[in-house]
Design a protein around this motif. Sequence first.
Motif, PDB file in Angstrom:
ATOM      1  N   THR A   8       0.807  -1.217   0.000  1.00 19.47           N
ATOM      2  CA  THR A   8       0.000   0.000   0.000  1.00 19.47           C
ATOM      3  C   THR A   8       0.844   1.272   0.000  1.00 19.47           C
ATOM      4  OG1 THR A   8      -0.133  -0.106   2.428  1.00 19.47           O
ATOM      5  CG2 THR A   8      -1.931  -1.123   1.167  1.00 19.47           C
ATOM      6  N   ARG A   9       2.088   1.183   0.454  1.00 17.31           N
ATOM      7  CA  ARG A   9       2.949   2.373   0.468  1.00 17.31           C
ATOM      8  C   ARG A   9       4.409   1.962   0.414  1.00 17.31           C
ATOM      9  NH1 ARG A   9       5.247   6.674   3.951  1.00 17.31           N
ATOM     10  NH2 ARG A   9       5.084   5.370   5.825  1.00 17.31           N
ATOM     11  N   TYR A  10       5.155   2.605  -0.465  1.00 14.62           N
ATOM     12  CA  TYR A  10       6.602   2.433  -0.509  1.00 14.62           C
ATOM     13  C   TYR A  10       7.204   3.456   0.445  1.00 14.62           C
ATOM     14  CZ  TYR A  10      11.363   2.020  -2.318  1.00 14.62           C
ATOM     15  OH  TYR A  10      12.716   1.822  -2.433  1.00 14.62           O
ATOM     16  N   VAL A  11       7.990   2.976   1.439  1.00 12.80           N
ATOM     17  CA  VAL A  11       8.487   3.856   2.483  1.00 12.80           C
ATOM     18  C   VAL A  11       9.861   4.407   2.148  1.00 12.80           C
ATOM     19  CG1 VAL A  11       9.045   4.051   4.942  1.00 12.80           C
ATOM     20  CG2 VAL A  11       7.127   2.607   4.205  1.00 12.80           C
ATOM     21  N   GLU A  25       4.832  -0.807   3.303  1.00 12.16           N
ATOM     22  CA  GLU A  25       3.704  -1.145   4.155  1.00 12.16           C
ATOM     23  C   GLU A  25       2.687  -1.903   3.314  1.00 12.16           C
ATOM     24  OE1 GLU A  25       2.445   2.641   5.577  1.00 12.16           O
ATOM     25  OE2 GLU A  25       4.029   2.793   7.079  1.00 12.16           O
ATOM     26  N   ILE A  75       2.397   2.820  -7.468  1.00 10.13           N
ATOM     27  CA  ILE A  75       2.983   3.282  -6.211  1.00 10.13           C
ATOM     28  C   ILE A  75       4.242   4.103  -6.469  1.00 10.13           C
ATOM     29  CG2 ILE A  75       4.226   2.457  -4.148  1.00 10.13           C
ATOM     30  CD1 ILE A  75       2.184   0.277  -3.869  1.00 10.13           C
ATOM     31  N   GLU A  79       7.509   8.688  -6.429  1.00 13.56           N
ATOM     32  CA  GLU A  79       8.845   8.467  -5.867  1.00 13.56           C
ATOM     33  C   GLU A  79       9.850   9.376  -6.565  1.00 13.56           C
ATOM     34  OE1 GLU A  79      12.030   7.598  -3.969  1.00 13.56           O
ATOM     35  OE2 GLU A  79      10.132   6.694  -3.331  1.00 13.56           O
TER      36      GLU A  79
END
Length: 272
Positions: A8-11, A25, A75, A79
């Motif tokens: 759900t999320r690239y940290v 995540e 996602i 970035e």
Amino acid sequence: MLPEVIATRYVTPLREGGSLPGIVEADDLGTYVMKFTGAGQGRKPLVAEVICGQLARRLGLRVPSLVQIQLDPVIGLGEPDQEVQELLKASGGLNLGMDFLPGSIGFEPLAYQVSAAEAGRVVWFDALINNVDRSWRNPNLLVWHGELWLIDHGATMIWHHNWPTAPTASAKSYDASDHVPASFGPDIAAAAAELAPRVTEELLAECAADVPDEWLVDEPGFGSPRELRRAYTEVLAARARTVHERIAIGAPSMDRPSQAPGWLTGWTEDGQ
């Protein structure tokens, strides 16, 4: 089969590794270290991570739990790092995640002691899977809640990069001279007596079954993922029986001395 989650999320990227893994995540509220099918080394490191990680866990070694992670390349649109963007775009679909161990620290042999029994199990296991990436240069060991954890098994089973030579390559000895736990006087004989009988073809087949089919297709010389899984099983089963006889612990490389008692006692700072 490994559990499946959705990213759900690239940290953030982890730049310690050559394949640029990242922390993500997922929809199960978990946080994972993700390894990507679109990385330069392709899918074989992910296959190795699954087979070796699952085998280690079944043998009682501590390895972060693994999941399959579905990645939507969208996602990566926000970035800022172009390299990360390209990696995410190339890795749409099924990837691999390892449970993130918050607060873990990198293993330092001068700060953390390992028993001869545990050192023996780690050295024997790495010899079995021919792990070339557990040296003092890159230990791939973490300490979490006071216990030793094994990570990063993508550089193992190097014979699977050239299957026609696998029987010969897998029969070679294992040089543990630079292996980090080798400095703790590993009891390899005890480890072999404990672990080798447990590495059955049935156990290995269970581990290989956790590799998704799509990571095993189109392998030259094999007609199906089932045939390829069988090849992994046969090589590892044969190696487990006698690999303890071919583990060499000798003089370490000359750019750093070993900490092991009795190793290269005449070593000096200039390597003479």
